[in-house]
Each structure stands twice: as structure tokens, then as C-alpha cells.
Design an enzyme around this catalytic site. Structure first.
Site, PDB file in Angstrom:
ATOM      1  N   ASP A   8       0.858  -1.183   0.000  1.00  0.00           N
ATOM      2  CA  ASP A   8       0.000   0.000   0.000  1.00  0.00           C
ATOM      3  C   ASP A   8       0.896   1.235   0.000  1.00  0.00           C
ATOM      4  O   ASP A   8       1.906   1.264   0.700  1.00  0.00           O
ATOM      5  CB  ASP A   8      -0.900  -0.026   1.254  1.00  0.00           C
ATOM      6  N   HIS A  77     -10.232  -4.590  -3.705  1.00  0.00           N
ATOM      7  CA  HIS A  77      -8.875  -4.782  -3.189  1.00  0.00           C
ATOM      8  C   HIS A  77      -8.960  -5.111  -1.702  1.00  0.00           C
ATOM      9  O   HIS A  77      -9.654  -4.452  -0.952  1.00  0.00           O
ATOM     10  CB  HIS A  77      -7.982  -3.560  -3.442  1.00  0.00           C
TER      11      HIS A  77
END
Length: 104
Positions: A8, A77
Site C-alpha cells: 500500500d 482490493h
């Protein structure tokens, strides 16, 4: 290869990965019963990536999806965060288990 995994860009924990289906899928609200195998595989990939990155305590992880309208992109996601015990104050809010905005 139908799933990809990457870090991320704004990590909420020392390990923070996103597992994403290559084929476009909407957000978690569009999931149906037939998507269960894909979601289970996403979770397996998340655990495997943690283990490959030397994180082995699978009891100290948090996985989930942001619930619309709290997701920044409209492509499914899975967030994989570890160790969950080290989430900072803000991350504990953002990735709060089964809140209005994050479902596990």
C-alpha cells in the site's frame, strides 16, 4: 495468474499489502456468493505474502475491505495489515473491524 499483490502506498502497519484481482471487479458491495472462492484466494495470497516477508504470526493480522463510499478506488482490493497489534491510532480507526467503513 488472476491476483496481484503489492505494498500500500500509505501503509497503516509495518506490513500493509493490497491483494487485487487482475480482472476488474467492483467494490465489496458487488460481491455475490459465487465470489467466495476468489475472496478466499485473496486471503490466502495475503497470508502467503506476509509469510514470504518474514511475518509469521497469522493471529496478529487484519484483513478486510473498505465499504463504499469509503473506498478510494472502485476496484475490489483486500487490505492485509500486520501486525494488527501495532496499528497506530489513525490506522486503528481506518481499519476498524466491521465498522461502517471497513468489513472483515
Amino acid at each position: 495468474k488472476d491476483l496481484v499483490c503489492f505494498r500500500d502506498i500509505r501503509p497503516g502497519a509495518p506490513h500493509h499489502y493490497l491483494v487485487v484481482p487482475v480482472e476488474h471487479m467492483g467494490n465489496c458491495k458487488t460481491l455475490k456468493t459465487e465470489h467466495i472462492p476468489v475472496v478466499k484466494r485473496m486471503m490466502e495470497v495475503g497470508k502467503a505474502v506476509l509469510q514470504r516477508n518474514n511475518f509469521s504470526d497469522l493471529n496478529d493480522i487484519r484483513m478486510g475491505f473498505h465499504w463504499p463510499p469509503f473506498c478510494s478506488i472502485s476496484h475490489l482490493h483486500l487490505h492485509v495489515l500486520a501486525p494488527a497489534s501495532q496499528l497506530g491510532f489513525l490506522s486503528r480507526l481506518i481499519y476498524r473491524i466491521n465498522s461502517y467503513w471497513f468489513i472483515t
